[in-house]
Design a protein around this motif. Structure first.
Motif, mmCIF file in Angstrom:
data_model
loop_
_atom_site.group_PDB
_atom_site.id
_atom_site.type_symbol
_atom_site.label_atom_id
_atom_site.label_comp_id
_atom_site.label_asym_id
_atom_site.label_seq_id
_atom_site.Cartn_x
_atom_site.Cartn_y
_atom_site.Cartn_z
ATOM 1 N N THR A 41 0.847 -1.188 0.000
ATOM 2 C CA THR A 41 0.000 0.000 0.000
ATOM 3 C C THR A 41 0.885 1.242 0.000
ATOM 4 O O THR A 41 2.025 1.211 0.447
ATOM 5 N N GLY A 42 0.338 2.309 -0.527
ATOM 6 C CA GLY A 42 1.043 3.596 -0.516
ATOM 7 C C GLY A 42 1.845 3.835 -1.776
ATOM 8 O O GLY A 42 1.990 2.960 -2.621
ATOM 9 N N GLY A 43 2.344 5.055 -1.896
ATOM 10 C CA GLY A 43 3.058 5.438 -3.105
ATOM 11 C C GLY A 43 2.113 5.351 -4.288
ATOM 12 O O GLY A 43 0.985 5.828 -4.229
ATOM 13 N N GLU A 44 2.548 4.698 -5.344
ATOM 14 C CA GLU A 44 1.720 4.520 -6.540
ATOM 15 C C GLU A 44 0.827 3.285 -6.449
ATOM 16 O O GLU A 44 0.101 2.978 -7.391
ATOM 17 N N GLU A 45 0.883 2.578 -5.341
ATOM 18 C CA GLU A 45 0.135 1.333 -5.198
ATOM 19 C C GLU A 45 -1.236 1.574 -4.578
ATOM 20 O O GLU A 45 -1.609 2.698 -4.280
ATOM 21 N N GLN A 46 -1.964 0.487 -4.361
ATOM 22 C CA GLN A 46 -3.323 0.568 -3.835
ATOM 23 C C GLN A 46 -3.371 1.311 -2.504
ATOM 24 O O GLN A 46 -2.440 1.237 -1.711
ATOM 25 N N ARG A 47 -4.447 2.021 -2.314
ATOM 26 C CA ARG A 47 -4.652 2.789 -1.078
ATOM 27 C C ARG A 47 -5.479 1.965 -0.105
ATOM 28 O O ARG A 47 -6.611 1.592 -0.399
ATOM 29 N N LEU A 48 -4.887 1.682 1.027
ATOM 30 C CA LEU A 48 -5.563 0.926 2.086
ATOM 31 C C LEU A 48 -5.414 1.727 3.373
ATOM 32 O O LEU A 48 -4.602 1.403 4.239
ATOM 33 N N PRO A 49 -6.185 2.816 3.482
ATOM 34 C CA PRO A 49 -5.990 3.771 4.576
ATOM 35 C C PRO A 49 -6.158 3.177 5.966
ATOM 36 O O PRO A 49 -7.141 2.483 6.242
ATOM 37 N N GLY A 50 -5.149 3.402 6.787
ATOM 38 C CA GLY A 50 -5.189 2.979 8.175
ATOM 39 C C GLY A 50 -4.764 1.548 8.428
ATOM 40 O O GLY A 50 -4.611 1.146 9.575
ATOM 41 N N LEU A 51 -4.562 0.754 7.377
ATOM 42 C CA LEU A 51 -4.251 -0.661 7.581
ATOM 43 C C LEU A 51 -2.960 -0.855 8.368
ATOM 44 O O LEU A 51 -2.905 -1.651 9.292
ATOM 45 N N GLU A 52 -1.933 -0.102 8.040
ATOM 46 C CA GLU A 52 -0.647 -0.344 8.693
ATOM 47 C C GLU A 52 -0.643 0.016 10.175
ATOM 48 O O GLU A 52 0.231 -0.426 10.913
#
Length: 122
Positions: A41-52
């Protein structure tokens, strides 16, 4: 191996996508490796907000054939040291379709993205 563990393994191997319960249900692509689900997730990849920042997340695997729900489960979330888990990152990179920079994908991830491991809690 329990029925649920078998269903998780089979579903995660057969389908390259899953659903995560975050701020809303989120579709994510992933790779199965060594008993865990890996995703980026992040950068140019899929957005998975809050997962980390979560310690656990609800995961739904669906049938690749008909979309029916195969299994839902809780998974422990951990951030992956990409250098220490190079084999898992390589498996994940192999599953990344249509990357603009396939030859330098893992370097970009190390710089701009977070790789996460989701370990089923059964």
């Amino acid at each position: 191996m329990s029925d649920q563990t078998s269903a998780i393994q089979e579903g995660a191997k057969k389908s390259g996508i899953l659903w995560l319960t975050l701020d809303r249900p989120r579709l994510a692509w992933h790779a199965w490796h060594d008993g865990s689900i890996y995703l980026v997730t992040g950068g140019e990849e899929q957005r998975l907000p809050g997962l980390e920042s979560l310690s656990r997340v609800r995961v739904t695997l669906r049938s690749k054939d008909n979309g029916a729900r195969l299994v839902e489960f809780e998974a422990a979330v951990s951030v992956v040291d990409q250098a220490a888990a190079a084999d898992a990152v390589a498996v994940l990179a192999k599953e990344r379709l249509n990357a603009r920079d396939s030859d330098h994908l893992t370097e970009r991830w190390a710089r701009d993205s977070t790789v996460l491991r989701l370990t089923p809690v059964t």
